[in-house]
Scaffold this motif. Structure first.
Motif, PDB file in Angstrom:
ATOM      1  N   LEU A 203       0.833  -1.207   0.000  1.00 21.40           N
ATOM      2  CA  LEU A 203       0.000   0.000   0.000  1.00 21.40           C
ATOM      3  C   LEU A 203       0.866   1.256   0.000  1.00 21.40           C
ATOM      4  N   ILE A 204       1.963   1.229   0.733  1.00 22.01           N
ATOM      5  CA  ILE A 204       2.875   2.371   0.758  1.00 22.01           C
ATOM      6  C   ILE A 204       3.442   2.627  -0.640  1.00 22.01           C
ATOM      7  N   HIS A 205       3.851   1.561  -1.335  1.00 19.79           N
ATOM      8  CA  HIS A 205       4.363   1.714  -2.704  1.00 19.79           C
ATOM      9  C   HIS A 205       3.284   2.236  -3.651  1.00 19.79           C
ATOM     10  N   LEU A 206       2.044   1.788  -3.449  1.00 24.37           N
ATOM     11  CA  LEU A 206       0.945   2.263  -4.278  1.00 24.37           C
ATOM     12  C   LEU A 206       0.730   3.762  -4.092  1.00 24.37           C
ATOM     13  N   PHE A 207       0.712   4.209  -2.835  1.00 25.16           N
ATOM     14  CA  PHE A 207       0.567   5.640  -2.565  1.00 25.16           C
ATOM     15  C   PHE A 207       1.743   6.424  -3.143  1.00 25.16           C
ATOM     16  N   LYS A 208       2.926   5.859  -3.045  1.00 25.03           N
ATOM     17  CA  LYS A 208       4.111   6.524  -3.580  1.00 25.03           C
ATOM     18  C   LYS A 208       3.967   6.753  -5.083  1.00 25.03           C
ATOM     19  N   LYS A 209       3.456   5.748  -5.796  1.00 22.80           N
ATOM     20  CA  LYS A 209       3.248   5.890  -7.242  1.00 22.80           C
ATOM     21  C   LYS A 209       2.210   6.959  -7.554  1.00 22.80           C
ATOM     22  N   LEU A 210       1.201   7.046  -6.695  1.00 26.70           N
ATOM     23  CA  LEU A 210       0.123   8.009  -6.932  1.00 26.70           C
ATOM     24  C   LEU A 210       0.561   9.452  -6.709  1.00 26.70           C
ATOM     25  N   ILE A 211       1.439   9.666  -5.744  1.00 27.01           N
ATOM     26  CA  ILE A 211       1.773  11.048  -5.390  1.00 27.01           C
ATOM     27  C   ILE A 211       3.111  11.522  -5.943  1.00 27.01           C
ATOM     28  N   THR A 212       3.878  10.614  -6.549  1.00 23.34           N
ATOM     29  CA  THR A 212       5.178  11.007  -7.069  1.00 23.34           C
ATOM     30  C   THR A 212       5.020  11.667  -8.438  1.00 23.34           C
ATOM     31  N   ILE A 213       5.621  12.819  -8.580  1.00 25.23           N
ATOM     32  CA  ILE A 213       5.610  13.519  -9.862  1.00 25.23           C
ATOM     33  C   ILE A 213       6.920  13.198 -10.571  1.00 25.23           C
ATOM     34  N   ARG A 214       6.778  12.652 -11.775  1.00 24.73           N
ATOM     35  CA  ARG A 214       7.978  12.322 -12.542  1.00 24.73           C
ATOM     36  C   ARG A 214       8.646  13.600 -13.040  1.00 24.73           C
ATOM     37  N   PRO A 215       9.941  13.536 -13.254  1.00 25.03           N
ATOM     38  CA  PRO A 215      10.636  14.709 -13.800  1.00 25.03           C
ATOM     39  C   PRO A 215      10.025  15.118 -15.135  1.00 25.03           C
ATOM     40  N   PHE A 216      10.131  16.394 -15.440  1.00 28.42           N
ATOM     41  CA  PHE A 216       9.482  16.946 -16.632  1.00 28.42           C
ATOM     42  C   PHE A 216       9.871  16.194 -17.902  1.00 28.42           C
ATOM     43  N   ASP A 217      11.129  15.857 -18.067  1.00 21.72           N
ATOM     44  CA  ASP A 217      11.567  15.214 -19.309  1.00 21.72           C
ATOM     45  C   ASP A 217      11.093  13.763 -19.427  1.00 21.72           C
ATOM     46  N   GLU A 218      10.561  13.158 -18.327  1.00 16.99           N
ATOM     47  CA  GLU A 218      10.037  11.808 -18.379  1.00 16.99           C
ATOM     48  C   GLU A 218       8.514  11.787 -18.575  1.00 16.99           C
ATOM     49  N   GLN A 219       7.876  12.928 -18.487  1.00 19.67           N
ATOM     50  CA  GLN A 219       6.426  12.978 -18.634  1.00 19.67           C
ATOM     51  C   GLN A 219       6.051  12.865 -20.100  1.00 19.67           C
ATOM     52  N   VAL A 220       4.936  12.202 -20.339  1.00 22.67           N
ATOM     53  CA  VAL A 220       4.442  12.036 -21.710  1.00 22.67           C
ATOM     54  C   VAL A 220       3.710  13.315 -22.105  1.00 22.67           C
ATOM     55  N   SER A 221       4.057  13.819 -23.273  1.00 24.33           N
ATOM     56  CA  SER A 221       3.419  15.028 -23.770  1.00 24.33           C
ATOM     57  C   SER A 221       2.063  14.690 -24.369  1.00 24.33           C
ATOM     58  N   SER A 222       1.058  15.472 -24.041  1.00 22.93           N
ATOM     59  CA  SER A 222      -0.289  15.243 -24.578  1.00 22.93           C
ATOM     60  C   SER A 222      -0.580  16.163 -25.761  1.00 22.93           C
ATOM     61  N   CYS A 223       0.408  16.920 -26.221  1.00 26.72           N
ATOM     62  CA  CYS A 223       0.207  17.841 -27.331  1.00 26.72           C
ATOM     63  C   CYS A 223       0.325  17.151 -28.673  1.00 26.72           C
TER      64      CYS A 223
END
Length: 109
Positions: free
Chosen positions: A89-109
């Protein structure tokens, strides 16, 4: 600091009480379920397993056992769900609240 720790332990309602040996079978059930990658169950599903494996027929004993292991932090019991491995459960919450670095985020444009 150690005195405070023992004071907290003594204030727990289950301190000084005998724990039925069959409750220790519950820990083995938890280990087996987690090995099978079952990290949470509905309380009724868990009760059916515990009734067969741990020989706990009394629903009030099941409730007392779940409270005991919840208070120890072994499981998390909330509503109809029992989380069998708190670290999952702790790992699940960690995945939910962790913001990935900008260059790893998928662009929706």
């Amino acid at each position: 600091m150690l005195d405070f720790f023992f004071q907290v332990l003594r204030s727990e309602p289950y301190m000084g009480e005998d724990v039925p040996v069959r409750w220790f079978n519950f820990e083995k059930v938890l280990e087996a379920l987690v090995k099978q990658k079952t990290f949470y169950l509905n309380v009724i599903q868990l009760y059916n397993i515990v009734r067969k494996v741990c020989y706990i027929e009394d629903e009030s004993e099941m409730v007392a056992m779940l409270h005991f292991y919840h208070d120890l932090g072994v499981i998390i019991w909330h509503g109809d769900t029992v989380v069998l491995q708190t670290q999952w459960l702790i790992h699940l919450f960690k995945k939910l609240i962790t913001i990935r670095p900008f260059d790893e985020q998928v662009s929706s444009c």
